[in-house]
Design a protein around this motif. Structure first.
Motif, PDB file in Angstrom:
ATOM      1  N   ALA A 211       0.839  -1.199   0.000  1.00 43.82           N
ATOM      2  CA  ALA A 211       0.000   0.000   0.000  1.00 43.82           C
ATOM      3  C   ALA A 211       0.874   1.249   0.000  1.00 43.82           C
ATOM      4  O   ALA A 211       1.729   1.417   0.867  1.00 43.82           O
ATOM      5  CB  ALA A 211      -0.916  -0.006   1.221  1.00 43.82           C
ATOM      6  N   GLN A 212       0.666   2.127  -0.981  1.00 42.72           N
ATOM      7  CA  GLN A 212       1.448   3.349  -1.086  1.00 42.72           C
ATOM      8  C   GLN A 212       0.857   4.444  -0.204  1.00 42.72           C
ATOM      9  O   GLN A 212      -0.246   4.325   0.323  1.00 42.72           O
ATOM     10  CB  GLN A 212       1.494   3.800  -2.544  1.00 42.72           C
ATOM     11  CG  GLN A 212       2.066   2.750  -3.480  1.00 42.72           C
ATOM     12  CD  GLN A 212       3.490   2.340  -3.115  1.00 42.72           C
ATOM     13  OE1 GLN A 212       4.380   3.179  -3.009  1.00 42.72           O
ATOM     14  NE2 GLN A 212       3.699   1.038  -2.922  1.00 42.72           N
ATOM     15  N   ASP A 213       1.614   5.526  -0.040  1.00 43.89           N
ATOM     16  CA  ASP A 213       1.233   6.571   0.910  1.00 43.89           C
ATOM     17  C   ASP A 213      -0.140   7.152   0.616  1.00 43.89           C
ATOM     18  O   ASP A 213      -0.911   7.431   1.542  1.00 43.89           O
ATOM     19  CB  ASP A 213       2.278   7.696   0.906  1.00 43.89           C
ATOM     20  CG  ASP A 213       3.584   7.270   1.556  1.00 43.89           C
ATOM     21  OD1 ASP A 213       3.571   6.251   2.265  1.00 43.89           O
ATOM     22  OD2 ASP A 213       4.603   7.953   1.356  1.00 43.89           O
ATOM     23  N   ASP A 214      -0.463   7.357  -0.687  1.00 41.13           N
ATOM     24  CA  ASP A 214      -1.749   7.976  -0.981  1.00 41.13           C
ATOM     25  C   ASP A 214      -2.910   7.070  -0.575  1.00 41.13           C
ATOM     26  O   ASP A 214      -3.927   7.540  -0.043  1.00 41.13           O
ATOM     27  CB  ASP A 214      -1.852   8.381  -2.451  1.00 41.13           C
ATOM     28  CG  ASP A 214      -1.663   7.220  -3.410  1.00 41.13           C
ATOM     29  OD1 ASP A 214      -1.232   6.141  -2.962  1.00 41.13           O
ATOM     30  OD2 ASP A 214      -1.945   7.398  -4.613  1.00 41.13           O
ATOM     31  N   VAL A 215      -2.754   5.775  -0.781  1.00 38.51           N
ATOM     32  CA  VAL A 215      -3.797   4.830  -0.384  1.00 38.51           C
ATOM     33  C   VAL A 215      -3.940   4.799   1.131  1.00 38.51           C
ATOM     34  O   VAL A 215      -5.055   4.782   1.678  1.00 38.51           O
ATOM     35  CB  VAL A 215      -3.492   3.426  -0.935  1.00 38.51           C
ATOM     36  CG1 VAL A 215      -4.427   2.388  -0.331  1.00 38.51           C
ATOM     37  CG2 VAL A 215      -3.603   3.420  -2.455  1.00 38.51           C
ATOM     38  N   ARG A 216      -2.806   4.801   1.825  1.00 39.91           N
ATOM     39  CA  ARG A 216      -2.840   4.786   3.291  1.00 39.91           C
ATOM     40  C   ARG A 216      -3.487   6.060   3.830  1.00 39.91           C
ATOM     41  O   ARG A 216      -4.275   6.015   4.780  1.00 39.91           O
ATOM     42  CB  ARG A 216      -1.425   4.639   3.842  1.00 39.91           C
ATOM     43  CG  ARG A 216      -0.776   3.292   3.501  1.00 39.91           C
ATOM     44  CD  ARG A 216       0.701   3.299   3.823  1.00 39.91           C
ATOM     45  NE  ARG A 216       0.938   3.605   5.225  1.00 39.91           N
ATOM     46  CZ  ARG A 216       2.065   4.144   5.681  1.00 39.91           C
ATOM     47  NH1 ARG A 216       3.035   4.448   4.841  1.00 39.91           N
ATOM     48  NH2 ARG A 216       2.210   4.368   6.963  1.00 39.91           N
ATOM     49  N   MET A 217      -3.176   7.212   3.220  1.00 41.40           N
ATOM     50  CA  MET A 217      -3.759   8.467   3.703  1.00 41.40           C
ATOM     51  C   MET A 217      -5.232   8.570   3.347  1.00 41.40           C
ATOM     52  O   MET A 217      -6.036   9.071   4.143  1.00 41.40           O
ATOM     53  CB  MET A 217      -2.962   9.645   3.161  1.00 41.40           C
ATOM     54  CG  MET A 217      -1.612   9.802   3.844  1.00 41.40           C
ATOM     55  SD  MET A 217      -0.752  11.337   3.469  1.00 41.40           S
ATOM     56  CE  MET A 217      -0.162  10.978   1.823  1.00 41.40           C
ATOM     57  N   ASP A 218      -5.608   8.102   2.165  1.00 37.83           N
ATOM     58  CA  ASP A 218      -7.021   8.092   1.806  1.00 37.83           C
ATOM     59  C   ASP A 218      -7.819   7.219   2.771  1.00 37.83           C
ATOM     60  O   ASP A 218      -8.935   7.568   3.177  1.00 37.83           O
ATOM     61  CB  ASP A 218      -7.213   7.586   0.378  1.00 37.83           C
ATOM     62  CG  ASP A 218      -6.750   8.592  -0.660  1.00 37.83           C
ATOM     63  OD1 ASP A 218      -6.557   9.769  -0.296  1.00 37.83           O
ATOM     64  OD2 ASP A 218      -6.563   8.199  -1.822  1.00 37.83           O
ATOM     65  N   SER A 219      -7.246   6.093   3.138  1.00 37.20           N
ATOM     66  CA  SER A 219      -7.908   5.211   4.092  1.00 37.20           C
ATOM     67  C   SER A 219      -8.045   5.889   5.458  1.00 37.20           C
ATOM     68  O   SER A 219      -9.089   5.775   6.122  1.00 37.20           O
ATOM     69  CB  SER A 219      -7.115   3.906   4.237  1.00 37.20           C
ATOM     70  OG  SER A 219      -7.675   3.066   5.220  1.00 37.20           O
ATOM     71  N   ALA A 220      -6.991   6.620   5.850  1.00 32.11           N
ATOM     72  CA  ALA A 220      -7.040   7.327   7.130  1.00 32.11           C
ATOM     73  C   ALA A 220      -8.089   8.435   7.125  1.00 32.11           C
ATOM     74  O   ALA A 220      -8.740   8.698   8.147  1.00 32.11           O
ATOM     75  CB  ALA A 220      -5.664   7.908   7.450  1.00 32.11           C
ATOM     76  N   ILE A 221      -8.271   9.091   5.973  1.00 33.01           N
ATOM     77  CA  ILE A 221      -9.310  10.116   5.864  1.00 33.01           C
ATOM     78  C   ILE A 221     -10.694   9.482   5.967  1.00 33.01           C
ATOM     79  O   ILE A 221     -11.583   9.988   6.666  1.00 33.01           O
ATOM     80  CB  ILE A 221      -9.156  10.894   4.546  1.00 33.01           C
ATOM     81  CG1 ILE A 221      -7.896  11.779   4.594  1.00 33.01           C
ATOM     82  CG2 ILE A 221     -10.391  11.754   4.274  1.00 33.01           C
ATOM     83  CD1 ILE A 221      -7.570  12.467   3.283  1.00 33.01           C
TER      84      ILE A 221
END
Length: 360
Positions: free
Chosen positions: A277-287
């Motif tokens: 999982a790349q950073d954008d996917v991880r951050m989108d999930s966190a949002i």
């Protein structure tokens, strides 16, 4: 500048999982002209590493190949990793259809021809790429296409014994399990990818992995740099040796669905043997799950600015489509910064890898 003084922390080392899986007693060597790949060079990972900055040495692909060919008969390592980065960066630097760039494409395959001849009879050789790019020169409007692509990338196997090999299509996370399978080594449980070689019992005691930067399958027309350039070595490899195609973008490499691949995502998947999982996917999930707004680091930064009446500085790409970042994340931090007297947005224009006019 000293990167450590700015808190530089290497990302997951490229090929880290793969290199650590190769047991003691096996010798390994790496040749690269992309700085980020040096993170693999930690104690215990590599027996021999050779790095050359492509910004300094315009012919670094050829020079890396020379160094490999000089080392090979002396050391004969069990596993060799060669990264040819000019196929991507030369296009960014010199123009995608410039004579210099087309020479770079031809040069890359001359490097592979030389290496394959030196490896013949001993090494199993795999040629693949980290993402697509150069195979698409123009968009539908006829304007230069400067972004990475979602195109499939090649996976070619050269067997020193000339055996018949059955390959399947897959994704980049299947490359490391394939290398380990050929070397006859056990795949760790963390590697959820599977070997791309379907032939039972196919092994070889020495293995070489060559990565071309940004080399995908295009439309095979005048908008395709690979098709337009004279690449007899590439053509011969596809005609003579078993090959398949790999997914190197979107969810197959841990990016958002439909998002073009990039080198960071490509190599982390190549080495980890799974979808990372790349950073954008991880951050989108966190949002989505709300944890972005409860992140203690974010909350502390906002609190420090508020309580000390200081500006909150946010650094961001001004883009919604880049494989490198997104403006959504600092905007979410702006929403969290209630009570902060001043917010300063420091904007980076991501023009190198996005379509002209796509900035929000």
């Amino acid at each position: 500048l000293d990167r450590v003084s700015f808190g530089y922390v290497p990302q997951q080392p490229v090929l880290h999982d793969l290199s650590l899986t190769i047991p003691a007693g096996k010798t390994t060597a790496m040749f690269t002209n992309w700085e980020q790949l040096r993170d693999i060079s930690v104690p215990g990972n590599m027996s021999f590493t050779y790095y050359m900055d492509y910004h300094v040495f315009e012919n670094s692909d050829a020079l890396l190949t020379n160094a490999l060919l000089e080392m090979l008969p002396k050391m004969e390592p069990d596993f060799v990793f060669l990264y040819l980065g000019l196929t991507d960066c030369a296009g960014h630097d010199r123009g995608w259809m410039s004579p210099d760039y087309l020479d770079t494409l031809r040069g890359a395959w001359e490097c592979i021809r030389r290496v394959s001849e030196a490896a013949a009879g001993k090494y199993g050789l795999v040629v693949t790429a980290d993402h697509g790019n150069i195979e698409t020169l123009y968009n539908k409007e006829g304007k230069p296409h400067v972004a990475h692509t979602t195109n499939l990338v090649p996976f070619i196997v050269l067997d020193p014994q000339g055996r018949e090999i059955a390959l399947r299509d897959g994704r980049l996370g299947d490359v490391a399990p394939t290398v380990l399978s050929v070397l006859g080594l056990e795949k760790p449980a963390e590697m959820t990818g599977t070997s791309l070689i379907e032939t039972e019992g196919f092994t070889n005691h020495k293995m070489m992995l060559i990565i071309l930067d940004g080399w995908g399958f295009g439309a095979a027309d005048d908008k395709d740099a690979i098709f337009s350039a004279s690449t007899p070595a590439w053509d011969a490899l596809l005609e003579k040796y078993p090959n398949s195609r790999l997914q190197a973008s979107g969810e197959d490499v841990g990016l958002q669905a439909g998002k073009p691949g990039n080198s960071e995502a490509g190599h982390s998947n190549l080495g980890a043997g799974r979808v990372v999982a790349q950073d954008d996917v991880r951050m989108d999930s966190a949002i989505r799950d709300g944890s972005f707004k409860t992140n203690p680091v974010f909350l502390q930064a906002v609190a420090n600015a508020r309580e000390n009446h200081k500006p909150l500085h946010l650094l961001s790409y001004l883009t919604e489509k880049s494989s490198h970042g997104c403006i959504d994340y600092p905007l979410m931090l702006v929403e969290m910064a209630e009570g902060v007297e001043e917010i300063d947005l420091h904007i980076i224009f991501d023009g190198r890898s996005t379509e002209p006019g796509s900035a929000p």
